[in-house]
Design a protein around this motif. Structure first.
Motif, PDB file in Angstrom:
ATOM      1  N   SER A  83      95.522  74.585  16.539  1.00 55.07           N
ATOM      2  CA  SER A  83      94.892  75.066  17.709  1.00 55.07           C
ATOM      3  C   SER A  83      93.957  76.191  18.323  1.00 55.07           C
ATOM      4  O   SER A  83      93.433  76.229  18.923  1.00 55.07           O
ATOM      5  N   PHE A  84      93.635  77.008  16.345  1.00 55.57           N
ATOM      6  CA  PHE A  84      92.695  77.892  16.694  1.00 55.57           C
ATOM      7  C   PHE A  84      91.301  77.208  17.666  1.00 55.57           C
ATOM      8  O   PHE A  84      90.204  77.315  18.002  1.00 55.57           O
ATOM      9  N   HIS A  85      90.913  75.477  16.948  1.00 53.48           N
ATOM     10  CA  HIS A  85      89.477  75.341  17.353  1.00 53.48           C
ATOM     11  C   HIS A  85      90.248  74.195  18.672  1.00 53.48           C
ATOM     12  O   HIS A  85      88.966  74.577  19.086  1.00 53.48           O
ATOM     13  N   MET A  86      91.340  73.706  18.986  1.00 57.37           N
ATOM     14  CA  MET A  86      91.131  73.792  19.644  1.00 57.37           C
ATOM     15  C   MET A  86      91.190  74.516  21.475  1.00 57.37           C
ATOM     16  O   MET A  86      90.000  73.786  22.150  1.00 57.37           O
ATOM     17  N   LEU A  87      91.344  75.999  20.723  1.00 57.43           N
ATOM     18  CA  LEU A  87      91.168  76.985  21.639  1.00 57.43           C
ATOM     19  C   LEU A  87      89.462  76.808  22.502  1.00 57.43           C
ATOM     20  O   LEU A  87      89.226  77.147  23.660  1.00 57.43           O
ATOM     21  N   VAL A  88      88.650  77.132  21.438  1.00 58.85           N
ATOM     22  CA  VAL A  88      87.709  76.914  21.595  1.00 58.85           C
ATOM     23  C   VAL A  88      86.903  75.378  22.682  1.00 58.85           C
ATOM     24  O   VAL A  88      86.164  75.307  23.299  1.00 58.85           O
ATOM     25  N   GLU A  89      87.531  74.057  22.330  1.00 59.06           N
ATOM     26  CA  GLU A  89      86.594  72.701  22.923  1.00 59.06           C
ATOM     27  C   GLU A  89      87.810  72.293  23.594  1.00 59.06           C
ATOM     28  O   GLU A  89      87.255  71.638  24.375  1.00 59.06           O
ATOM     29  N   GLU A  90      88.662  72.361  23.667  1.00 60.38           N
ATOM     30  CA  GLU A  90      89.564  71.662  24.200  1.00 60.38           C
ATOM     31  C   GLU A  90      90.267  72.347  25.694  1.00 60.38           C
ATOM     32  O   GLU A  90      90.333  72.978  25.665  1.00 60.38           O
ATOM     33  N   ALA A  91      89.819  71.736  27.343  1.00 64.42           N
ATOM     34  CA  ALA A  91      90.413  72.095  28.441  1.00 64.42           C
ATOM     35  C   ALA A  91      91.664  72.493  28.929  1.00 64.42           C
ATOM     36  O   ALA A  91      92.439  73.167  29.240  1.00 64.42           O
ATOM     37  N   ASP A  92      92.540  71.164  28.337  1.00 63.42           N
ATOM     38  CA  ASP A  92      94.082  71.027  28.465  1.00 63.42           C
ATOM     39  C   ASP A  92      94.577  70.735  27.381  1.00 63.42           C
ATOM     40  O   ASP A  92      93.769  69.431  26.201  1.00 63.42           O
ATOM     41  N   MET A  93      94.644  71.672  25.276  1.00 64.81           N
ATOM     42  CA  MET A  93      95.778  71.328  25.033  1.00 64.81           C
ATOM     43  C   MET A  93      96.491  70.732  24.432  1.00 64.81           C
ATOM     44  O   MET A  93      96.615  69.587  23.680  1.00 64.81           O
ATOM     45  N   LEU A  94      97.622  70.607  25.428  1.00 66.16           N
ATOM     46  CA  LEU A  94      98.018  69.307  25.332  1.00 66.16           C
ATOM     47  C   LEU A  94      97.664  67.855  25.839  1.00 66.16           C
ATOM     48  O   LEU A  94      98.241  66.797  25.096  1.00 66.16           O
ATOM     49  N   ALA A  95      97.339  67.937  26.812  1.00 69.24           N
ATOM     50  CA  ALA A  95      96.179  66.366  26.907  1.00 69.24           C
ATOM     51  C   ALA A  95      95.297  66.136  25.385  1.00 69.24           C
ATOM     52  O   ALA A  95      95.688  64.898  25.171  1.00 69.24           O
ATOM     53  N   ALA A  96      94.659  67.019  24.929  1.00 64.30           N
ATOM     54  CA  ALA A  96      94.218  66.664  23.397  1.00 64.30           C
ATOM     55  C   ALA A  96      95.436  65.698  22.375  1.00 64.30           C
ATOM     56  O   ALA A  96      95.272  65.013  21.662  1.00 64.30           O
ATOM     57  N   ILE A  97      96.638  67.026  22.655  1.00 65.26           N
ATOM     58  CA  ILE A  97      97.683  66.253  20.983  1.00 65.26           C
ATOM     59  C   ILE A  97      97.502  65.078  22.121  1.00 65.26           C
ATOM     60  O   ILE A  97      97.869  63.990  20.737  1.00 65.26           O
ATOM     61  N   SER A  98      98.377  64.509  23.362  1.00 64.28           N
ATOM     62  CA  SER A  98      98.293  63.596  24.016  1.00 64.28           C
ATOM     63  C   SER A  98      97.660  62.959  23.668  1.00 64.28           C
ATOM     64  O   SER A  98      98.243  61.899  22.901  1.00 64.28           O
ATOM     65  N   HIS A  99      96.342  62.766  23.681  1.00 62.33           N
ATOM     66  CA  HIS A  99      95.230  61.367  23.165  1.00 62.33           C
ATOM     67  C   HIS A  99      95.081  61.256  21.532  1.00 62.33           C
ATOM     68  O   HIS A  99      95.338  59.769  21.442  1.00 62.33           O
ATOM     69  N   ALA A 100      95.434  62.233  20.328  1.00 59.92           N
ATOM     70  CA  ALA A 100      95.724  61.953  19.639  1.00 59.92           C
ATOM     71  C   ALA A 100      96.491  61.954  18.947  1.00 59.92           C
ATOM     72  O   ALA A 100      97.018  60.766  17.360  1.00 59.92           O
ATOM     73  N   LEU A 101      97.496  61.394  19.698  1.00 60.49           N
ATOM     74  CA  LEU A 101      98.902  61.640  18.823  1.00 60.49           C
ATOM     75  C   LEU A 101      99.060  60.309  18.303  1.00 60.49           C
ATOM     76  O   LEU A 101      99.965  59.691  17.109  1.00 60.49           O
ATOM     77  N   PRO A 102      98.661  58.515  18.715  1.00 58.38           N
ATOM     78  CA  PRO A 102      98.926  57.781  17.627  1.00 58.38           C
ATOM     79  C   PRO A 102      98.837  57.635  16.605  1.00 58.38           C
ATOM     80  O   PRO A 102      98.412  57.157  15.483  1.00 58.38           O
ATOM     81  N   LYS A 103      97.493  58.483  16.009  1.00 58.27           N
ATOM     82  CA  LYS A 103      96.551  59.185  14.889  1.00 58.27           C
ATOM     83  C   LYS A 103      96.624  60.543  14.584  1.00 58.27           C
ATOM     84  O   LYS A 103      95.864  60.342  13.318  1.00 58.27           O
ATOM     85  N   LEU A 104      97.915  61.496  15.063  1.00 60.97           N
ATOM     86  CA  LEU A 104      97.728  62.863  14.711  1.00 60.97           C
ATOM     87  C   LEU A 104      98.832  62.770  13.158  1.00 60.97           C
ATOM     88  O   LEU A 104      99.852  62.063  13.284  1.00 60.97           O
ATOM     89  N   GLY A 105      97.645  63.021  12.637  1.00 61.09           N
ATOM     90  CA  GLY A 105      98.563  63.071  10.977  1.00 61.09           C
ATOM     91  C   GLY A 105      98.969  64.414  10.281  1.00 61.09           C
ATOM     92  O   GLY A 105     100.089  64.820   9.914  1.00 61.09           O
ATOM     93  N   TYR A 106      98.877  65.505  11.374  1.00 61.94           N
ATOM     94  CA  TYR A 106      99.229  67.837  10.815  1.00 61.94           C
ATOM     95  C   TYR A 106      98.800  68.041  12.170  1.00 61.94           C
ATOM     96  O   TYR A 106      97.651  67.913  13.018  1.00 61.94           O
ATOM     97  N   LEU A 107      99.299  68.862  12.795  1.00 58.00           N
ATOM     98  CA  LEU A 107      99.314  69.583  13.589  1.00 58.00           C
ATOM     99  C   LEU A 107      99.353  71.093  13.651  1.00 58.00           C
ATOM    100  O   LEU A 107     100.314  71.645  13.655  1.00 58.00           O
ATOM    101  N   GLU A 108      98.582  72.258  13.347  1.00 64.74           N
ATOM    102  CA  GLU A 108      98.155  73.405  13.244  1.00 64.74           C
ATOM    103  C   GLU A 108      98.429  74.259  13.772  1.00 64.74           C
ATOM    104  O   GLU A 108      97.459  74.474  15.151  1.00 64.74           O
ATOM    105  N   LEU A 109      99.948  75.160  14.433  1.00 60.78           N
ATOM    106  CA  LEU A 109     100.024  76.506  15.821  1.00 60.78           C
ATOM    107  C   LEU A 109      99.690  76.841  15.374  1.00 60.78           C
ATOM    108  O   LEU A 109      99.635  77.858  14.049  1.00 60.78           O
ATOM    109  N   GLY A 110      99.810  77.961  16.254  1.00 53.01           N
ATOM    110  CA  GLY A 110      99.778  79.874  16.503  1.00 53.01           C
ATOM    111  C   GLY A 110      98.488  80.532  15.661  1.00 53.01           C
ATOM    112  O   GLY A 110      98.429  81.288  14.822  1.00 53.01           O
ATOM    113  N   GLN A 111      97.336  79.939  15.848  1.00 58.68           N
ATOM    114  CA  GLN A 111      96.427  80.751  15.287  1.00 58.68           C
ATOM    115  C   GLN A 111      95.592  80.781  16.542  1.00 58.68           C
ATOM    116  O   GLN A 111      94.519  80.859  16.264  1.00 58.68           O
TER     117      GLN A 111
END
Length: 194
Positions: A159-187
């Motif tokens: 989430s730390f890096h997504m806040l810099v690069e992604e306009a919509d974090m939920l959409a970014a997570i959803s897009h990567a979901l088929p290959k998402l191996g690790y989700l780091e939150l709270g930073q």
């Protein structure tokens, strides 16, 4: 380690370790004794091991470096390796070309296949533009996986890096979901969990 067990943790993310300087037998014994699984981190390449390089000897050295950390993961009793296997970690000196992106993806895909063969799930962390020019967004990460030609390479979103690069974090997570191996939150600010 004992405090982590008391708190109910089952895994610990280790800092990047040098396989040649790590007492894997002793550290693995301590982790196994506590019932904690380690997640190792590949800390990035040097100019001499950069898997983006057009020089096949440099890429080969990068493959050897990745395999060493994968083998360390196994020796420690771990089953997952995260990190930055796709290039040099640090402020980029310029953009990553399409050719460099492709070479890196294919080399990391081969490492992911090797990792899978020894029981390790390999993920790569998507970092912001101030730390790399290789992979900055969820969409780029999915393209990287596609070009890796590996069924065994997974994405690590933070989430730390997504806040810099992604306009919509939920959409970014959803897009990567088929290959998402690790989700780091709270930073969001590298502070306490909000």
């Amino acid at each position: 380690i004992e405090e982590m067990v008391e708190l109910g943790y089952t895994h610990v993310v280790l800092p990047p370790l040098n396989p040649a300087e790590t007492d894997a037998k002793e550290l693995g014994r301590q982790l196994a004794s506590a019932g904690i699984k380690p997640i190792t981190i590949f800390g990035g390449h040097s100019p001499e091991t950069d898997v983006r390089s057009a020089d096949s000897d440099v890429r080969s050295a990068g493959a050897t470096a990745m395999r060493a950390v994968i083998d360390l993961t196994v020796a420690l009793g771990g089953d997952q390796m995260n990190g930055v296997p796709y290039g040099i970690f640090g402020p980029p000196s310029g953009p990553t070309t399409a050719e460099e992106f492709g070479r890196s993806a294919r080399e990391v895909g081969l490492a992911a296949d090797y990792a899978h063969s020894v029981g390790v799930k390999m993920t790569f962390e998507v970092l912001n533009r101030y730390e790399t020019s290789v992979v900055n967004t969820s969409a780029q990460a999915m393209e990287y996986v596609r070009q890796s030609e590996s069924d065994h390479l997974f994405i690590h979103l933070d989430s730390f890096h997504m806040l810099v690069e992604e306009a919509d974090m939920l959409a970014a997570i959803s897009h990567a979901l088929p290959k998402l191996g690790y989700l780091e939150l709270g930073q969001s600010g590298r502070g306490k969990l909000n």
